[in-house]
Design a protein around this motif. Structure first.
Motif, PDB file in Angstrom:
ATOM      1  N   ASP A 126       9.466  -2.207  -5.972  1.00  0.00           N
ATOM      2  CA  ASP A 126       9.460  -2.830  -7.292  1.00  0.00           C
ATOM      3  C   ASP A 126       8.331  -3.834  -7.482  1.00  0.00           C
ATOM      4  O   ASP A 126       8.198  -4.422  -8.554  1.00  0.00           O
ATOM      5  CB  ASP A 126      10.807  -3.531  -7.545  1.00  0.00           C
ATOM      6  CG  ASP A 126      11.977  -2.558  -7.519  1.00  0.00           C
ATOM      7  OD1 ASP A 126      11.854  -1.484  -8.131  1.00  0.00           O
ATOM      8  OD2 ASP A 126      12.996  -2.872  -6.881  1.00  0.00           O
ATOM      9  N   GLY A 127       7.525  -4.023  -6.445  1.00  0.00           N
ATOM     10  CA  GLY A 127       6.458  -5.014  -6.514  1.00  0.00           C
ATOM     11  C   GLY A 127       5.103  -4.398  -6.792  1.00  0.00           C
ATOM     12  O   GLY A 127       4.985  -3.273  -7.281  1.00  0.00           O
ATOM     13  N   TYR A 128       4.056  -5.146  -6.462  1.00  0.00           N
ATOM     14  CA  TYR A 128       2.685  -4.694  -6.664  1.00  0.00           C
ATOM     15  C   TYR A 128       2.234  -3.825  -5.485  1.00  0.00           C
ATOM     16  O   TYR A 128       2.496  -4.152  -4.325  1.00  0.00           O
ATOM     17  CB  TYR A 128       1.740  -5.891  -6.797  1.00  0.00           C
ATOM     18  CG  TYR A 128       1.921  -6.662  -8.088  1.00  0.00           C
ATOM     19  CD1 TYR A 128       1.410  -6.166  -9.286  1.00  0.00           C
ATOM     20  CD2 TYR A 128       2.598  -7.876  -8.102  1.00  0.00           C
ATOM     21  CE1 TYR A 128       1.576  -6.869 -10.478  1.00  0.00           C
ATOM     22  CE2 TYR A 128       2.760  -8.589  -9.290  1.00  0.00           C
ATOM     23  CZ  TYR A 128       2.246  -8.073 -10.469  1.00  0.00           C
ATOM     24  OH  TYR A 128       2.409  -8.764 -11.645  1.00  0.00           O
ATOM     25  N   ASN A 129       1.544  -2.729  -5.806  1.00  0.00           N
ATOM     26  CA  ASN A 129       1.035  -1.821  -4.772  1.00  0.00           C
ATOM     27  C   ASN A 129      -0.326  -1.267  -5.140  1.00  0.00           C
ATOM     28  O   ASN A 129      -0.616  -1.038  -6.326  1.00  0.00           O
ATOM     29  CB  ASN A 129       1.994  -0.629  -4.583  1.00  0.00           C
ATOM     30  CG  ASN A 129       3.319  -1.007  -3.977  1.00  0.00           C
ATOM     31  OD1 ASN A 129       3.389  -1.449  -2.844  1.00  0.00           O
ATOM     32  ND2 ASN A 129       4.398  -0.840  -4.739  1.00  0.00           N
TER      33      ASN A 129
ATOM     34  N   ALA B 242      -0.534  -0.879  -9.211  1.00  0.00           N
ATOM     35  CA  ALA B 242       0.691  -0.693  -9.977  1.00  0.00           C
ATOM     36  C   ALA B 242       1.725  -1.753  -9.649  1.00  0.00           C
ATOM     37  O   ALA B 242       1.723  -2.334  -8.561  1.00  0.00           O
ATOM     38  CB  ALA B 242       1.273   0.697  -9.704  1.00  0.00           C
ATOM     39  N   LYS B 243       2.616  -1.985 -10.597  1.00  0.00           N
ATOM     40  CA  LYS B 243       3.812  -2.799 -10.358  1.00  0.00           C
ATOM     41  C   LYS B 243       5.006  -1.892 -10.585  1.00  0.00           C
ATOM     42  O   LYS B 243       5.259  -1.450 -11.698  1.00  0.00           O
ATOM     43  CB  LYS B 243       3.879  -4.001 -11.292  1.00  0.00           C
ATOM     44  CG  LYS B 243       5.032  -4.955 -10.947  1.00  0.00           C
ATOM     45  CD  LYS B 243       5.042  -6.171 -11.835  1.00  0.00           C
ATOM     46  CE  LYS B 243       6.017  -7.227 -11.304  1.00  0.00           C
ATOM     47  NZ  LYS B 243       7.401  -6.710 -11.212  1.00  0.00           N
ATOM     48  N   GLY B 244       5.729  -1.600  -9.505  1.00  0.00           N
ATOM     49  CA  GLY B 244       6.793  -0.619  -9.600  1.00  0.00           C
ATOM     50  C   GLY B 244       6.221   0.719 -10.015  1.00  0.00           C
ATOM     51  O   GLY B 244       5.275   1.218  -9.418  1.00  0.00           O
ATOM     52  N   LYS B 245       6.762   1.306 -11.079  1.00  0.00           N
ATOM     53  CA  LYS B 245       6.265   2.601 -11.545  1.00  0.00           C
ATOM     54  C   LYS B 245       5.277   2.462 -12.701  1.00  0.00           C
ATOM     55  O   LYS B 245       4.861   3.459 -13.278  1.00  0.00           O
ATOM     56  CB  LYS B 245       7.429   3.505 -11.961  1.00  0.00           C
ATOM     57  CG  LYS B 245       8.215   3.022 -13.168  1.00  0.00           C
ATOM     58  CD  LYS B 245       9.313   4.019 -13.509  1.00  0.00           C
ATOM     59  CE  LYS B 245      10.049   3.596 -14.782  1.00  0.00           C
ATOM     60  NZ  LYS B 245      11.118   4.564 -15.149  1.00  0.00           N
ATOM     61  N   GLU B 246       4.880   1.224 -13.012  1.00  0.00           N
ATOM     62  CA  GLU B 246       3.916   0.994 -14.090  1.00  0.00           C
ATOM     63  C   GLU B 246       2.518   0.823 -13.520  1.00  0.00           C
ATOM     64  O   GLU B 246       2.237  -0.129 -12.793  1.00  0.00           O
ATOM     65  CB  GLU B 246       4.289  -0.251 -14.890  1.00  0.00           C
ATOM     66  CG  GLU B 246       3.356  -0.502 -16.064  1.00  0.00           C
ATOM     67  CD  GLU B 246       3.699  -1.760 -16.840  1.00  0.00           C
ATOM     68  OE1 GLU B 246       4.351  -2.662 -16.254  1.00  0.00           O
ATOM     69  OE2 GLU B 246       3.322  -1.835 -18.019  1.00  0.00           O
TER      70      GLU B 246
ATOM     71  N   PHE C 161       0.834  -1.203   0.000  1.00  0.00           N
ATOM     72  CA  PHE C 161       0.000   0.000   0.000  1.00  0.00           C
ATOM     73  C   PHE C 161       0.866   1.249   0.000  1.00  0.00           C
ATOM     74  O   PHE C 161       1.824   1.356   0.765  1.00  0.00           O
ATOM     75  CB  PHE C 161      -0.893   0.032   1.244  1.00  0.00           C
ATOM     76  CG  PHE C 161      -2.040  -0.926   1.209  1.00  0.00           C
ATOM     77  CD1 PHE C 161      -3.266  -0.546   0.681  1.00  0.00           C
ATOM     78  CD2 PHE C 161      -1.897  -2.217   1.705  1.00  0.00           C
ATOM     79  CE1 PHE C 161      -4.335  -1.430   0.651  1.00  0.00           C
ATOM     80  CE2 PHE C 161      -2.959  -3.108   1.689  1.00  0.00           C
ATOM     81  CZ  PHE C 161      -4.182  -2.721   1.160  1.00  0.00           C
ATOM     82  N   ILE C 162       0.514   2.197  -0.867  1.00  0.00           N
ATOM     83  CA  ILE C 162       1.051   3.555  -0.821  1.00  0.00           C
ATOM     84  C   ILE C 162      -0.155   4.454  -0.602  1.00  0.00           C
ATOM     85  O   ILE C 162      -1.015   4.583  -1.480  1.00  0.00           O
ATOM     86  CB  ILE C 162       1.774   3.923  -2.122  1.00  0.00           C
ATOM     87  CG1 ILE C 162       2.963   2.984  -2.376  1.00  0.00           C
ATOM     88  CG2 ILE C 162       2.252   5.382  -2.078  1.00  0.00           C
ATOM     89  CD1 ILE C 162       3.627   3.167  -3.728  1.00  0.00           C
ATOM     90  N   THR C 163      -0.245   5.056   0.579  1.00  0.00           N
ATOM     91  CA  THR C 163      -1.455   5.780   0.956  1.00  0.00           C
ATOM     92  C   THR C 163      -1.136   7.192   1.418  1.00  0.00           C
ATOM     93  O   THR C 163      -0.085   7.432   2.021  1.00  0.00           O
ATOM     94  CB  THR C 163      -2.193   5.043   2.087  1.00  0.00           C
ATOM     95  OG1 THR C 163      -1.348   4.988   3.248  1.00  0.00           O
ATOM     96  CG2 THR C 163      -2.555   3.621   1.686  1.00  0.00           C
ATOM     97  N   GLU C 164      -2.057   8.109   1.178  1.00  0.00           N
ATOM     98  CA  GLU C 164      -1.816   9.491   1.573  1.00  0.00           C
ATOM     99  C   GLU C 164      -1.797   9.656   3.086  1.00  0.00           C
ATOM    100  O   GLU C 164      -0.941  10.335   3.630  1.00  0.00           O
ATOM    101  CB  GLU C 164      -2.861  10.436   0.974  1.00  0.00           C
ATOM    102  CG  GLU C 164      -2.629  11.869   1.414  1.00  0.00           C
ATOM    103  CD  GLU C 164      -3.461  12.893   0.687  1.00  0.00           C
ATOM    104  OE1 GLU C 164      -3.129  14.089   0.783  1.00  0.00           O
ATOM    105  OE2 GLU C 164      -4.436  12.504   0.028  1.00  0.00           O
ATOM    106  N   GLU C 165      -2.745   9.038   3.771  1.00  0.00           N
ATOM    107  CA  GLU C 165      -2.860   9.234   5.214  1.00  0.00           C
ATOM    108  C   GLU C 165      -2.085   8.206   6.023  1.00  0.00           C
ATOM    109  O   GLU C 165      -2.193   8.152   7.243  1.00  0.00           O
ATOM    110  CB  GLU C 165      -4.338   9.221   5.629  1.00  0.00           C
ATOM    111  CG  GLU C 165      -5.216  10.189   4.848  1.00  0.00           C
ATOM    112  CD  GLU C 165      -4.677  11.606   4.805  1.00  0.00           C
ATOM    113  OE1 GLU C 165      -3.971  12.013   5.754  1.00  0.00           O
ATOM    114  OE2 GLU C 165      -4.927  12.308   3.815  1.00  0.00           O
TER     115      GLU C 165
END
Length: 261
Positions: free
Chosen positions: A78-81, A107-111, A65-69
Motif C-alpha cells: 500500500d506504500g510507495y514503490n 507508484a503508491k499502492g495501485k496508483e 521495489f517491485i522488480t522483474e529479476e
C-alpha cells in the motif's frame, strides 16, 4: 516528493540502463541466454541493467521495489514503490530484433504516479506524471480518436504459459482479425502501451502480464486521454494480470473480449 523531479530521475535512469543494454546488444551471444521457466528467457543483461537501476533509485529512502529479476524485492503493498522492468522484450533482444525497452514507474499502492518507457534501439523516451500529460520527448501525446473497430489497428501479446486459456484468446483474435485493420504482436507490452498513448495503435490487450510490464505504459495511456481496464472492465489490471488499453475504441474492444473471457 515532487513528481516532476521523480520523472526526470526515471528518464535519466532509463537512458543510462538503455545505453548499457545497447552496448551489450552489439556482441551478445546466444550462449548467454538463460531460462527462468519454459519459454521465459533472461540474460545477464537484464540482471545487470536491473542492478544498476536499483542502485540509482535507492537514493530515495522509504520507497520499495517491485522488480522483474528480483534484485530488490522490498515492496510495500500500500506504500510507495519503484516498479521496474529492466528489459521488456528480452526475447526480441536475445534474437537481435530491435524492439525492446526499459520500463520504470513510481507508484503508491495501485496508483501509478510517474512512468517512463525508453525504446532502446530507437532512442525514444516516453514519459508521464499523474495529471501532467504524456510525452514522447517534448511532444505531447494523444490517443487515437477512432471509435469503430473497422477503422482500428490493434496490438496484443501471445502468452508463453497458461496455455489452457488459449482457446478463448484465439476466439478474440479471430474476431479482431476479421473486424479491424489488423493485429500486431511486437513483443514488448511496455512499448505497445506507449504506442497506444501515441496513437500508433488504437488499442492493446493481453493477459499473463505483471505489474512491471505495464505500470509505466498504463499511465502513458491514461495521461494521453485513453482508458485502461482489466478484461472485465474493472480496475484490477496492475496486479491482476490482464489489461485492455485504448483510445476512443476501448469500449468496442472490451466488448469483444468480454464475449469470450
Amino acid at each position: 516528493m515532487e513528481l516532476e523531479k521523480i520523472k526526470d530521475l526515471l528518464v535519466e535512469t532509463a537512458i543510462e540502463a538503455g545505453s548499457f543494454i545497447r552496448k551489450e546488444a552489439e556482441g551478445f551471444q546466444s550462449q548467454a541466454i538463460e531460462y527462468k521457466d519454459v519459454n521465459n528467457v533472461v540474460s545477464y543483461v537484464d540482471k545487470e541493467a536491473e542492478k544498476r537501476i536499483v542502485e540509482r533509485l535507492s537514493q530515495y529512502v522509504g520507497v520499495g521495489f517491485i522488480t522483474e529479476e528480483e534484485t530488490a524485492e522490498t515492496s510495500d503493498k500500500d506504500g510507495y514503490n519503484w516498479i521496474i522492468d529492466p528489459l521488456d522484450g528480452t526475447a526480441n533482444f536475445v534474437h537481435g530484433v530491435p524492439h525492446y525497452s526499459v520500463s520504470l514507474a513510481f507508484a503508491k499502492g495501485k496508483e501509478v504516479l510517474a512512468g517512463v518507457v525508453y525504446h532502446v534501439p530507437a532512442n525514444e523516451v516516453y514519459s508521464a506524471i499523474k495529471g501532467g500529460g504524456a510525452y514522447k520527448g517534448d511532444k505531447k501525446l494523444q490517443v487515437s480518436k477512432a471509435k469503430v473497430l473497422g477503422e482500428t489497428l490493434m496490438a496484443t501479446g501471445f502468452p508463453y504459459y497458461r496455455f489452457e486459456e488459449m482457446h478463448r484468446y484465439i476466439k478474440i483474435l479471430e474476431e479482431l482479425m476479421q473486424g479491424t485493420h489488423g493485429l500486431r504482436r511486437f513483443g514488448s507490452a511496455a512499448l505497445d502501451l506507449a504506442f497506444v498513448a501515441e496513437g500508433r495503435y488504437d488499442g492493446f490487450f493481453e493477459y499473463n502480464l505483471n505489474s512491471y510490464d505495464m505500470a509505466a505504459g498504463v499511465l502513458l495511456v491514461q495521461e494521453a486521454g485513453g482508458v485502461v481496464t482489466d478484461f472485465k472492465g474493472g480496475d484490477k489490471y496492475l496486479f491482476g494480470g490482464d489489461v485492455v488499453a485504448g483510445g476512443a475504441s476501448h469500449e468496442a474492444l472490451l466488448q469483444v473480449i468480454k464475449k469470450y473471457w
